[in-house]
Design an enzyme around this catalytic site. Sequence first.
Site, short mmCIF file in Angstrom:
data_model
loop_
_atom_site.label_atom_id
_atom_site.label_comp_id
_atom_site.label_asym_id
_atom_site.label_seq_id
_atom_site.Cartn_x
_atom_site.Cartn_y
_atom_site.Cartn_z
N SER A 1 0.95 -1.10 -0.05
CA SER A 1 -0.05 0.08 -0.06
C SER A 1 0.85 1.37 -0.14
O SER A 1 2.02 1.16 0.18
CB SER A 1 -0.82 0.09 1.20
N GLU B 1 0.93 5.51 1.14
CA GLU B 1 0.14 6.79 1.61
C GLU B 1 0.47 8.14 1.11
O GLU B 1 1.86 8.35 0.39
CB GLU B 1 0.85 6.93 2.99
N ASP C 1 -0.69 13.90 16.69
CA ASP C 1 0.19 14.35 17.45
C ASP C 1 -0.46 15.76 18.39
O ASP C 1 -1.46 16.11 18.04
CB ASP C 1 1.28 15.30 16.45
N PHE D 1 12.35 14.21 10.07
CA PHE D 1 11.19 13.46 10.58
C PHE D 1 11.51 12.50 11.56
O PHE D 1 10.62 12.08 12.41
CB PHE D 1 10.54 12.80 9.14
N HIS E 1 4.10 -1.00 3.54
CA HIS E 1 3.03 0.19 3.38
C HIS E 1 3.95 1.45 3.26
O HIS E 1 4.98 1.80 3.99
CB HIS E 1 2.28 0.67 4.67
#
Length: 304
Positions: A21, A23, A115, A225, A275
């Site tokens: 998959s 995102e 978050d 990140f 993913h």
Amino acid sequence: MSNRSLELIPSRIAAGERSFSFEFFPPKTDAGEEKLWRTIHDLEPLDPSFVSVTFGAGGSTRDRTIRITEGIARETRFTAMAHLTCVGATVAELREVIGDFAAAGISNVLALRGDPPGGLGQPWQQFPGGLNHADELVRLVKSMGDFTVGVAAFPEGHPEAANLDEDAHALLRKQEAGADFAVSQFFFNSDDYFRLVERASSWGVTLPIIPGIMPVTDYKQIKRFAELSGAAFPAAMAQEFAAIADDPEAVRSLGVAHATKMCEELLAGSAPGLHFYTLNRSTATMEIYEALGLAQRFQATSIH
């Protein structure tokens, strides 16, 4: 084109099939949205199990999330999943968003606490009249219709968890609330994923945990990140990228090589799929697919 349900993912993974998959995130501009749609169409021939579209903090991208997810479901072969968070919303407002999803034909939701409103590293504060934990959001989504619900898992533990066992117990609560499967936060060491699965299993978690992959295509961006999310960026890997940080093509090539190797380890270790966090770009994901041989054999292993 009608949306397709993900409800069979757990049973088909149990039968030995795998989920692959992608995102995406909703851009803030029309130009960014045009670029996203080019990426979507580039990736469409890979026929993933599903694609997900993130939900901005405090619902800041709500309209684009719904529009893009609905457009993916209507205009592509993809099965679409919309993200939803607890941040900055009352239960009534969350019910409204879930209703919007249903009205748009979106039956798949990734339910996340989200978050802290002040950003990662700041204390979490429950929004007045809102929800406090992801398991509460899972229960709410499930109560409002025939939704398939995914949740987040954390290979190195959630930044706010007191310890790894507490983090595993939180995943168990999401399962007990009705979650169908989990997608992990990105990581850089396959052992972290396998330890997560073992730890979660010891707590009674049986739902499939799909590992999340973020290829390093921009060293400074990914490093930021990782720092924000608490994902450990291995020192040896950081040195490799730092040495070529001024050569974008070399960084992307090395990032693809590292991600491909880790994906090979994950699949060899019986991970239920992969993913990809695409950052709305297609090249790295397509190259990893090609290196893994997924482009050739995907029709036999995709789960729809």
